[in-house]
Motif scaffolding. Structure first.
Motif, PDB file in Angstrom:
ATOM      1  N   GLN A 110       0.831  -1.205   0.000  1.00  0.00           N
ATOM      2  CA  GLN A 110       0.000   0.000   0.000  1.00  0.00           C
ATOM      3  C   GLN A 110       0.866   1.257   0.000  1.00  0.00           C
ATOM      4  OE1 GLN A 110      -2.378  -0.522   3.523  1.00  0.00           O
ATOM      5  NE2 GLN A 110      -3.025  -2.566   2.906  1.00  0.00           N
ATOM      6  N   LEU A 111       1.917   1.246   0.808  1.00  0.00           N
ATOM      7  CA  LEU A 111       2.819   2.388   0.906  1.00  0.00           C
ATOM      8  C   LEU A 111       3.490   2.680  -0.433  1.00  0.00           C
ATOM      9  CD1 LEU A 111       4.207   4.428   2.892  1.00  0.00           C
ATOM     10  CD2 LEU A 111       5.974   2.691   3.219  1.00  0.00           C
ATOM     11  N   LEU A 112       3.961   1.634  -1.095  1.00  0.00           N
ATOM     12  CA  LEU A 112       4.645   1.802  -2.378  1.00  0.00           C
ATOM     13  C   LEU A 112       3.690   2.290  -3.465  1.00  0.00           C
ATOM     14  CD1 LEU A 112       6.897  -1.398  -2.345  1.00  0.00           C
ATOM     15  CD2 LEU A 112       7.620   0.960  -1.964  1.00  0.00           C
ATOM     16  N   ILE A 113       2.485   1.742  -3.488  1.00  0.00           N
ATOM     17  CA  ILE A 113       1.508   2.149  -4.505  1.00  0.00           C
ATOM     18  C   ILE A 113       1.094   3.609  -4.303  1.00  0.00           C
ATOM     19  CG2 ILE A 113      -0.867   1.808  -5.304  1.00  0.00           C
ATOM     20  CD1 ILE A 113      -0.473  -1.182  -4.874  1.00  0.00           C
ATOM     21  N   ILE A 114       0.832   3.981  -3.039  1.00  0.00           N
ATOM     22  CA  ILE A 114       0.408   5.351  -2.763  1.00  0.00           C
ATOM     23  C   ILE A 114       1.505   6.349  -3.123  1.00  0.00           C
ATOM     24  CG2 ILE A 114      -0.186   6.962  -0.904  1.00  0.00           C
ATOM     25  CD1 ILE A 114      -1.702   4.670   0.432  1.00  0.00           C
ATOM     26  N   TYR A 115       2.762   6.016  -2.788  1.00  0.00           N
ATOM     27  CA  TYR A 115       3.847   6.965  -3.020  1.00  0.00           C
ATOM     28  C   TYR A 115       4.294   7.013  -4.484  1.00  0.00           C
ATOM     29  CZ  TYR A 115       8.247   9.485  -2.444  1.00  0.00           C
ATOM     30  OH  TYR A 115       9.261  10.396  -2.563  1.00  0.00           O
ATOM     31  N   PHE A 116       4.517   5.843  -5.072  1.00  0.00           N
ATOM     32  CA  PHE A 116       5.113   5.803  -6.413  1.00  0.00           C
ATOM     33  C   PHE A 116       4.088   5.870  -7.543  1.00  0.00           C
ATOM     34  CE2 PHE A 116       8.557   3.843  -3.902  1.00  0.00           C
ATOM     35  CZ  PHE A 116       9.597   4.659  -4.294  1.00  0.00           C
ATOM     36  N   ILE A 117       2.801   5.660  -7.230  1.00  0.00           N
ATOM     37  CA  ILE A 117       1.774   5.713  -8.279  1.00  0.00           C
ATOM     38  C   ILE A 117       0.811   6.875  -8.038  1.00  0.00           C
ATOM     39  CG2 ILE A 117      -0.114   4.466  -9.397  1.00  0.00           C
ATOM     40  CD1 ILE A 117       1.336   1.872  -8.816  1.00  0.00           C
ATOM     41  N   LEU A 118       0.126   6.854  -6.894  1.00  0.00           N
ATOM     42  CA  LEU A 118      -0.860   7.904  -6.638  1.00  0.00           C
ATOM     43  C   LEU A 118      -0.208   9.264  -6.431  1.00  0.00           C
ATOM     44  CD1 LEU A 118      -3.365   6.035  -4.274  1.00  0.00           C
ATOM     45  CD2 LEU A 118      -3.428   6.272  -6.756  1.00  0.00           C
ATOM     46  N   PHE A 119       0.983   9.283  -5.810  1.00  0.00           N
ATOM     47  CA  PHE A 119       1.697  10.538  -5.567  1.00  0.00           C
ATOM     48  C   PHE A 119       2.987  10.590  -6.377  1.00  0.00           C
ATOM     49  CE2 PHE A 119      -1.203  10.495  -2.061  1.00  0.00           C
ATOM     50  CZ  PHE A 119      -1.393  11.827  -1.694  1.00  0.00           C
ATOM     51  N   ALA A 120       2.930  10.089  -7.602  1.00  0.00           N
ATOM     52  CA  ALA A 120       4.130  10.027  -8.439  1.00  0.00           C
ATOM     53  C   ALA A 120       4.705  11.410  -8.728  1.00  0.00           C
ATOM     54  CB  ALA A 120       3.807   9.313  -9.749  1.00  0.00           C
TER      55      ALA A 120
END
Length: 257
Positions: A110-120
């Protein structure tokens, strides 16, 4: 929570004393090697790094828990609602999917998806993204904790609220939720402790938490044994102190309830 008896305190103190005595003997036997390793790894510069990591760990935990408590309560109230309004039913399905999603995937994913995708495109401090990610994760678990607390409230409390002509919102606010929070307090304390440990993966997005601070020191000195042993001890002490504080708070808050 039941207050420990005198004999239980004596047993605890004896066990703690034995553990401290063992550590003292080990330190005295290997005093020169231990002193040298600690001096090499934990200089004043490294101490500042650790303090910053510790501060970020506590800050992320505090904000994430507050966010999770608010979000989890709202999600629980939505999923527990018996309204047949179309909008409420739609929000109920969204809330159920949210809980299923965040409880069904690892927090690091979840942390990786939120940071690197949603907050790219985000270029600010990653600590805020970590707060958001852990808060969303905590909200899913807190919603289930609150649901368990609500289910533990006797049915007669609901019937009393209905007989007084209270609305669903008023009944929840004045009668059910205060009792639900009391029932859920031990589990909410466990959630705080779990968050402290879960923040150790915040370094995956570059957030300087306590774990990343120790890792930076180990990578610089190559003394992984000493640094990681101290890191494990640090987390253990933090959790023990936090557990003792929360247990004391629980006894004071509910001893006369």
């Amino acid at each position: 929570m039941k207050k420990p008896t005198r004999k239980e305190w004596i047993v605890r103190l004896v066990m703690i004393g034995a553990a401290l005595l063992s550590l003292l003997i080990l330190f005295l036997v290997n005093r020169d090697a231990v002193s040298s390793a600690l001096a090499k790894n934990f200089s004043s510069n490294n101490a500042n790094l650790l303090l910053q990591g510790l501060a970020n760990t506590f800050l992320i935990t505090l904000v994430a828990f507050i966010m999770g408590l608010i979000l989890g309560t709202l999600v629980c109230l939505i999923t527990q609602s018996e309204s047949q309004n179309v909008v409420v039913l739609a929000f109920k399905q969204i809330a159920k999917f949210y809980v299923l999603l965040f409880r069904g995937t690892p927090v690091v994913v979840q942390l990786l998806i939120i940071y690197f995708i949603l907050f790219a495109s985000y270029s600010g401090d990653s600590v805020y993204v970590a707060m958001l990610a852990f808060g969303l994760n905590s909200g899913a678990y807190v919603s289930e904790i609150i649901r368990g607390g609500i289910n533990a409230v006797p049915l007669g409390q609901y019937q009393a609220g209905l007989s007084l002509g209270l609305s669903y919102r008023s009944m929840m606010q004045k009668i059910i939720l205060p009792q639900a929070y009391k029932n859920a307090f031990p589990s909410l304390c466990n959630e705080v402790i779990a968050l402290i440990k879960e923040t150790s993966v915040a370094g995956f997005i570059g957030t300087l938490d306590l774990t990343l601070a120790f890792r930076k020191i180990a990578n610089a000195t190559y003394d992984f044994l000493t640094v990681y042993l101290v890191m494990g001890l640090a987390y253990f002490v933090i959790v023990m102190l936090l557990s003792a504080g929360l247990s004391f708070l629980e006894r004071k808050a509910f001893s006369h309830a």
